[in-house]
Design a protein around this motif. Structure first.
Motif, mmCIF file in Angstrom:
data_model
loop_
_atom_site.group_PDB
_atom_site.id
_atom_site.type_symbol
_atom_site.label_atom_id
_atom_site.label_comp_id
_atom_site.label_asym_id
_atom_site.label_seq_id
_atom_site.Cartn_x
_atom_site.Cartn_y
_atom_site.Cartn_z
ATOM 1 N N ILE A 132 -5.417 -6.542 7.738
ATOM 2 C CA ILE A 132 -5.750 -7.156 9.030
ATOM 3 C C ILE A 132 -5.095 -8.522 9.172
ATOM 4 O O ILE A 132 -4.527 -8.856 10.231
ATOM 5 C CB ILE A 132 -7.281 -7.286 9.187
ATOM 6 C CG1 ILE A 132 -7.937 -5.906 9.246
ATOM 7 C CG2 ILE A 132 -7.628 -8.096 10.437
ATOM 8 C CD1 ILE A 132 -7.520 -5.059 10.431
ATOM 9 N N PHE A 151 -13.281 -14.477 8.266
ATOM 10 C CA PHE A 151 -13.065 -13.121 7.763
ATOM 11 C C PHE A 151 -13.514 -12.996 6.312
ATOM 12 O O PHE A 151 -14.064 -11.967 5.904
ATOM 13 C CB PHE A 151 -11.591 -12.746 7.896
ATOM 14 C CG PHE A 151 -11.368 -11.263 7.993
ATOM 15 C CD1 PHE A 151 -11.772 -10.562 9.121
ATOM 16 C CD2 PHE A 151 -10.764 -10.562 6.962
ATOM 17 C CE1 PHE A 151 -11.582 -9.190 9.210
ATOM 18 C CE2 PHE A 151 -10.557 -9.204 7.043
ATOM 19 C CZ PHE A 151 -10.975 -8.506 8.172
ATOM 20 N N SER A 188 -12.494 -7.016 13.511
ATOM 21 C CA SER A 188 -11.063 -6.780 13.322
ATOM 22 C C SER A 188 -10.375 -6.504 14.649
ATOM 23 O O SER A 188 -9.278 -7.017 14.921
ATOM 24 C CB SER A 188 -10.849 -5.597 12.370
ATOM 25 O OG SER A 188 -11.414 -5.856 11.098
#
Length: 232
Positions: A132, A151, A188
């Motif tokens: 990602i 994240f 995401s």
């Protein structure tokens, strides 16, 4: 009447997803102000009510991390409505990060765990994170550090949820784990949309997955029972 709705899982589930679909419809077809600022808070507020009705009487210490986590997610939800503004986007990332920290504290426990069991899962999650990040890296610019931190905290939340296995009852473990996995998929898509490019049905998918994730996480916490440890 209110207690009957929030104490019955089927009735609450129907209520929650009606509210979620209304918020999604408002996002897709109505002006942001004032409609979205009215519809969006209810997604988290009904989860507050569901949690409170089903877990009241357990003492403040038992509820603190959940209340704080939901509070910061609620505030982040309100700010991210104006995500086109760089200041609001930055503040929303901060608030969501704080919410994730409090959920990590809620999911954590003192029981020892098998490190070897965690290794394959950690490799999978690390590979997903690299994938990602590689997609959105060029578009992060000033948000490189905040986005990477946010994240990272999502991955940490997934790992803490994974480590609840064998400590809490299966139904609670499955709901919470499904919730955090759904959350990271939603996040995401949001990251790709914000920092790389538009995706098909992105707004619907982000909100649907995010709302479903929060529903499963809270439901899993409500259904939480710790296994008794035998010393025989």
């Amino acid at each position: 009447m209110i207690n009957r709705i929030f104490s019955d899982q089927k009735r609450f589930t129907l209520l929650f997803f009606v509210i979620l679909f209304v918020d999604i419809w408002v996002k897709l077809y109505c002006p942001i102000f004032p409609y979205r600022f009215i519809s969006k808070p209810f997604v988290i507020l009904v989860l507050f009510a569901f949690y409170y009705v089903n877990k009241r009487g357990k003492g403040l210490k038992q509820h603190l991390w959940v209340f704080l986590g939901l509070t910061f997610f609620l505030l982040g939800d309100l700010l991210i409505i104006k995500a086109a503004d760089i200041v609001f986007l930055g503040l929303s990332l901060l608030l969501f990060s704080l919410g994730k920290i409090f959920f990590c504290l809620k999911f954590s426990h003192k029981k020892d765990f098998n490190v070897l069991r965690l290794v394959p899962f950690s490799i999978i999650m690390f590979s997903y994170a690299v994938f990602i990040i590689s997609i959105v890296l060029n578009g992060l610019k000033k948000f490189l550090v905040p986005a990477l931190l946010s994240f990272f905290l999502s991955l940490l939340m997934v790992q803490f949820a994974y480590l609840r296995k064998g400590v809490f009852n299966k139904i609670s473990y499955r709901y919470v784990f499904l919730g955090v996995i759904t959350f990271i998929i939603s996040e995401s898509i949001m990251a790709v949309k914000t920092f790389r490019q538009d995706l098909p049905f992105q707004d619907f998918l982000i909100m649907m997955l995010y709302g479903t994730a929060m529903y499963f996480i809270v439901l899993g916490i409500v259904r939480e029972r710790r296994y008794k440890i035998s010393f025989s």
